[in-house]
Design a protein around this motif. Structure first.
Motif, PDB file in Angstrom:
ATOM      1  N   ASN A  54       0.819  -1.209   0.000  1.00  0.00           N
ATOM      2  CA  ASN A  54       0.000   0.000   0.000  1.00  0.00           C
ATOM      3  C   ASN A  54       0.855   1.263   0.000  1.00  0.00           C
ATOM      4  O   ASN A  54       0.391   2.335  -0.362  1.00  0.00           O
ATOM      5  CB  ASN A  54      -0.932   0.011   1.220  1.00  0.00           C
ATOM      6  CG  ASN A  54      -2.015  -1.049   1.129  1.00  0.00           C
ATOM      7  OD1 ASN A  54      -2.297  -1.562   0.052  1.00  0.00           O
ATOM      8  ND2 ASN A  54      -2.615  -1.390   2.255  1.00  0.00           N
ATOM      9  N   GLU A  55       2.137   1.099   0.405  1.00  0.00           N
ATOM     10  CA  GLU A  55       3.017   2.256   0.515  1.00  0.00           C
ATOM     11  C   GLU A  55       3.903   2.457  -0.711  1.00  0.00           C
ATOM     12  O   GLU A  55       4.291   3.590  -1.022  1.00  0.00           O
ATOM     13  CB  GLU A  55       3.922   2.118   1.750  1.00  0.00           C
ATOM     14  CG  GLU A  55       3.199   2.171   3.089  1.00  0.00           C
ATOM     15  CD  GLU A  55       2.420   0.908   3.403  1.00  0.00           C
ATOM     16  OE1 GLU A  55       1.303   1.018   3.956  1.00  0.00           O
ATOM     17  OE2 GLU A  55       2.922  -0.194   3.070  1.00  0.00           O
ATOM     18  N   VAL A 180       4.318  -9.682  -6.202  1.00  0.00           N
ATOM     19  CA  VAL A 180       4.406 -10.240  -4.852  1.00  0.00           C
ATOM     20  C   VAL A 180       4.426  -9.114  -3.826  1.00  0.00           C
ATOM     21  O   VAL A 180       4.670  -7.963  -4.155  1.00  0.00           O
ATOM     22  CB  VAL A 180       5.679 -11.104  -4.687  1.00  0.00           C
ATOM     23  CG1 VAL A 180       5.717 -12.231  -5.704  1.00  0.00           C
ATOM     24  CG2 VAL A 180       6.939 -10.250  -4.805  1.00  0.00           C
ATOM     25  N   GLU A 181       4.195  -9.483  -2.566  1.00  0.00           N
ATOM     26  CA  GLU A 181       4.393  -8.533  -1.481  1.00  0.00           C
ATOM     27  C   GLU A 181       5.882  -8.479  -1.141  1.00  0.00           C
ATOM     28  O   GLU A 181       6.646  -9.404  -1.469  1.00  0.00           O
ATOM     29  CB  GLU A 181       3.574  -8.938  -0.261  1.00  0.00           C
ATOM     30  CG  GLU A 181       3.998 -10.260   0.367  1.00  0.00           C
ATOM     31  CD  GLU A 181       3.415 -10.467   1.756  1.00  0.00           C
ATOM     32  OE1 GLU A 181       2.949  -9.502   2.375  1.00  0.00           O
ATOM     33  OE2 GLU A 181       3.461 -11.613   2.238  1.00  0.00           O
ATOM     34  N   PRO A 182       6.348  -7.436  -0.452  1.00  0.00           N
ATOM     35  CA  PRO A 182       7.780  -7.302  -0.163  1.00  0.00           C
ATOM     36  C   PRO A 182       8.325  -8.340   0.825  1.00  0.00           C
ATOM     37  O   PRO A 182       9.519  -8.612   0.828  1.00  0.00           O
ATOM     38  CB  PRO A 182       7.897  -5.895   0.429  1.00  0.00           C
ATOM     39  CG  PRO A 182       6.695  -5.173  -0.062  1.00  0.00           C
ATOM     40  CD  PRO A 182       5.610  -6.200  -0.142  1.00  0.00           C
ATOM     41  N   ASN A 287      -3.223  -5.602   1.989  1.00  0.00           N
ATOM     42  CA  ASN A 287      -2.473  -5.117   0.827  1.00  0.00           C
ATOM     43  C   ASN A 287      -3.415  -4.990  -0.369  1.00  0.00           C
ATOM     44  O   ASN A 287      -3.804  -5.980  -0.996  1.00  0.00           O
ATOM     45  CB  ASN A 287      -1.330  -6.088   0.510  1.00  0.00           C
ATOM     46  CG  ASN A 287      -0.365  -5.561  -0.543  1.00  0.00           C
ATOM     47  OD1 ASN A 287      -0.749  -4.825  -1.449  1.00  0.00           O
ATOM     48  ND2 ASN A 287       0.884  -5.956  -0.442  1.00  0.00           N
ATOM     49  N   ARG A 288      -3.787  -3.756  -0.706  1.00  0.00           N
ATOM     50  CA  ARG A 288      -4.749  -3.502  -1.774  1.00  0.00           C
ATOM     51  C   ARG A 288      -4.189  -3.833  -3.158  1.00  0.00           C
ATOM     52  O   ARG A 288      -4.925  -4.266  -4.049  1.00  0.00           O
ATOM     53  CB  ARG A 288      -5.176  -2.033  -1.762  1.00  0.00           C
ATOM     54  CG  ARG A 288      -6.070  -1.652  -0.600  1.00  0.00           C
ATOM     55  CD  ARG A 288      -6.274  -0.145  -0.497  1.00  0.00           C
ATOM     56  NE  ARG A 288      -7.444   0.160   0.317  1.00  0.00           N
ATOM     57  CZ  ARG A 288      -8.640   0.450  -0.171  1.00  0.00           C
ATOM     58  NH1 ARG A 288      -8.820   0.491  -1.479  1.00  0.00           N
ATOM     59  NH2 ARG A 288      -9.659   0.708   0.620  1.00  0.00           N
ATOM     60  N   VAL A 289      -2.896  -3.624  -3.333  1.00  0.00           N
ATOM     61  CA  VAL A 289      -2.311  -3.749  -4.669  1.00  0.00           C
ATOM     62  C   VAL A 289      -2.252  -5.204  -5.121  1.00  0.00           C
ATOM     63  O   VAL A 289      -2.282  -5.491  -6.309  1.00  0.00           O
ATOM     64  CB  VAL A 289      -0.905  -3.117  -4.703  1.00  0.00           C
ATOM     65  CG1 VAL A 289      -0.413  -2.953  -6.138  1.00  0.00           C
ATOM     66  CG2 VAL A 289      -0.903  -1.762  -4.012  1.00  0.00           C
ATOM     67  N   LEU A 290      -2.189  -6.157  -4.165  1.00  0.00           N
ATOM     68  CA  LEU A 290      -2.161  -7.565  -4.543  1.00  0.00           C
ATOM     69  C   LEU A 290      -3.458  -8.013  -5.211  1.00  0.00           C
ATOM     70  O   LEU A 290      -3.466  -8.930  -6.022  1.00  0.00           O
ATOM     71  CB  LEU A 290      -1.907  -8.443  -3.303  1.00  0.00           C
ATOM     72  CG  LEU A 290      -0.479  -8.500  -2.754  1.00  0.00           C
ATOM     73  CD1 LEU A 290      -0.433  -9.416  -1.528  1.00  0.00           C
ATOM     74  CD2 LEU A 290       0.502  -8.987  -3.808  1.00  0.00           C
ATOM     75  N   LYS A 291      -4.564  -7.381  -4.830  1.00  0.00           N
ATOM     76  CA  LYS A 291      -5.880  -7.710  -5.404  1.00  0.00           C
ATOM     77  C   LYS A 291      -6.213  -9.197  -5.275  1.00  0.00           C
ATOM     78  O   LYS A 291      -6.797  -9.801  -6.172  1.00  0.00           O
ATOM     79  CB  LYS A 291      -5.965  -7.270  -6.874  1.00  0.00           C
ATOM     80  CG  LYS A 291      -5.867  -5.761  -7.066  1.00  0.00           C
ATOM     81  CD  LYS A 291      -6.002  -5.372  -8.524  1.00  0.00           C
ATOM     82  CE  LYS A 291      -5.922  -3.866  -8.701  1.00  0.00           C
ATOM     83  NZ  LYS A 291      -5.999  -3.448 -10.109  1.00  0.00           N
ATOM     84  N   ASP A 292      -5.820  -9.785  -4.148  1.00  0.00           N
ATOM     85  CA  ASP A 292      -6.141 -11.190  -3.908  1.00  0.00           C
ATOM     86  C   ASP A 292      -7.617 -11.301  -3.544  1.00  0.00           C
ATOM     87  O   ASP A 292      -8.147 -10.473  -2.799  1.00  0.00           O
ATOM     88  CB  ASP A 292      -5.268 -11.734  -2.778  1.00  0.00           C
ATOM     89  CG  ASP A 292      -4.914 -13.198  -2.968  1.00  0.00           C
ATOM     90  OD1 ASP A 292      -5.456 -13.812  -3.903  1.00  0.00           O
ATOM     91  OD2 ASP A 292      -4.095 -13.724  -2.205  1.00  0.00           O
ATOM     92  N   THR A 293      -8.279 -12.329  -4.042  1.00  0.00           N
ATOM     93  CA  THR A 293      -9.725 -12.429  -3.874  1.00  0.00           C
ATOM     94  C   THR A 293     -10.112 -13.389  -2.757  1.00  0.00           C
ATOM     95  O   THR A 293      -9.401 -14.355  -2.466  1.00  0.00           O
ATOM     96  CB  THR A 293     -10.396 -12.895  -5.176  1.00  0.00           C
ATOM     97  OG1 THR A 293      -9.981 -14.237  -5.471  1.00  0.00           O
ATOM     98  CG2 THR A 293     -10.038 -11.966  -6.340  1.00  0.00           C
TER      99      THR A 293
END
Length: 384
Positions: A54-55, A180-182, A287-293
């Motif tokens: 998100n950052e 991926v996330e960091p 984490n909004r950017v991952l867009k996992d459902t």
């Protein structure tokens, strides 16, 4: 340069473990069966990994990469024969399909009197090492069994990095791109290595490793699934929507802390450390950017409701350790209520409940009885 064989060029293989190998100064040879991915890896010898939160959003290029087709056993054997280390990230259901190739390679290594080979097992399964070893013992040649026992380290890993199902939009102009996330810690079973523990970026050798395996399954995986199931009931599409819902976040956190208390009881890890992990996980679920459902994270509830898996298994673990599972029980009910019509596993459960009632469904899918079963039945009826 040393060589790492990465069996599985999927999201975890490329987006996590292959990246760790490459950034630790190794050549990475992927084994996969998707020819387009194989061809692209051999053409480019690199691929992009996008790190999103998100950052911030950034992208790195992972180099020193190539690939062979897992359908060609001679190619796979040749690569493993000359490997310094290996890992698998193919999915639990696929492991039996790759055992013959690994066994043939171990036969070749034993015959050539090769040094020990450590295989990092990046599969979401408790006792994945025992499972893989039991299959290998029946596949290798009799004369290879001593090499298997003494010189092959089957090293369990705890994969905490979250990677969503990749869409064409996420891949953009490169089919190899992984988002991926960091988060990049890689805890592994310190006691399982047969060779020298490799110097890999972010590797955390730990003993007793049962702590990390249970923390991943009964805290991380359980909390993720809980967000998905409660979010599904509220009509949310994405996991981040669930994690941002204060009611759902509090329910997930309470259940995760139940499991954390059991871990504290068994392993003596300070509760403050476990509480900090729970808080960080809730943040990462958002984490909004991952867009996992919620559909993906909650998918295959038959597996996730088993008495050795993240929901029912976590409740039983708490009971075994003499701690409370009260906040996990409603989450099991939420899993039983997951009615995604596009998920075959969910459809089966809903049909079985319709035909036989929830009590028999709990017998069949959760494998529990007594007081715990009665509480889950009550929680299910209340949630309905």
């Amino acid at each position: 340069m040393k060589k790492a064989v990465m069996y599985g060029a999927g999201n975890i293989g490329r987006g996590f473990i292959g990246k760790v190998f490459s950034e630790s100064g190794m050549n990475v040879v992927f084994v996969d069966v998707v020819q387009a991915v194989i061809d692209k890896l051999n053409k480019d010898n690199e691929y992009p990994v996008k790190l999103v939160s998100n950052e911030s959003i950034s992208e790195v290029i992972v180099g020193n990469a190539s690939a062979v087709n897992g359908m060609n056993q001679s190619d796979v054997v040749a690569e493993i024969l000359s490997a310094d280390i290996m890992a698998t990230a193919v999915g639990v259901n696929i492991l039996p399909r790759i055992v013959d190739n690994i066994a043939a390679a171990l036969d070749a290594r034993a015959q050539a009197d090769k040094p020990p080979l450590d295989i990092i097992i990046c599969e979401n399964l408790i006792d994945a090492d025992k499972y893989l070893r039991s299959m290998l013992e029946t596949r290798v040649l009799p004369q290879t069994r001593e090499y298997l026992h003494n010189s092959v380290g089957l090293v369990e890993a705890s994969i905490g990095r979250m990677v969503p199902v990749m869409t064409d939009e996420m891949r953009g102009d490169n089919l190899l791109r992984v988002v991926v996330e960091p988060y990049e810690e890689l805890p592994v079973d310190k006691d399982a290595f047969r060779g020298e523990i490799p110097k890999l970026n972010n590797l955390i050798p730990f003993s007793p490793f049962g702590f990390y395996i249970r923390r991943k399954l009964f805290v991380h995986n359980m909390g993720h699934a809980i967000c998905a199931y409660y979010g599904w009931q509220k009509g949310y599409t994405f996991v981040y929507e669930s994690a941002e819902d204060e009611e759902i976040a509090n329910k997930a956190k309470s259940a995760m802390l139940d499991a954390a208390s059991a871990l504290h009881h068994e392993y003596g890890i300070p509760m403050k450390e476990l509480e900090d992990n729970v808080t960080d996980l809730i943040r990462r679920f958002g984490n909004r950017v991952l867009k996992d459902t919620n559909a993906r994270v909650g998918g295959d509830p038959i597996r996730k409701l088993k008495n050795i898996d993240r929901l029912t298994g976590a409740a039983l673990y708490c009971i075994e350790q003499g701690t409370s599972a009260d906040n996990i029980i409603p989450a099991i009910a939420a899993g039983l209520l997951f009615d995604n019509p596009d998920d075959a596993s969910a459809v089966e459960i809903q049909q079985y409940i319709s035909d036989n009632g929830v009590s028999k469904a709990i017998d069949k899918y959760c494998g529990i009885d007594g007081e715990l079963k009665a509480k889950v039945v009550a929680a299910y009826n209340e949630a309905r």
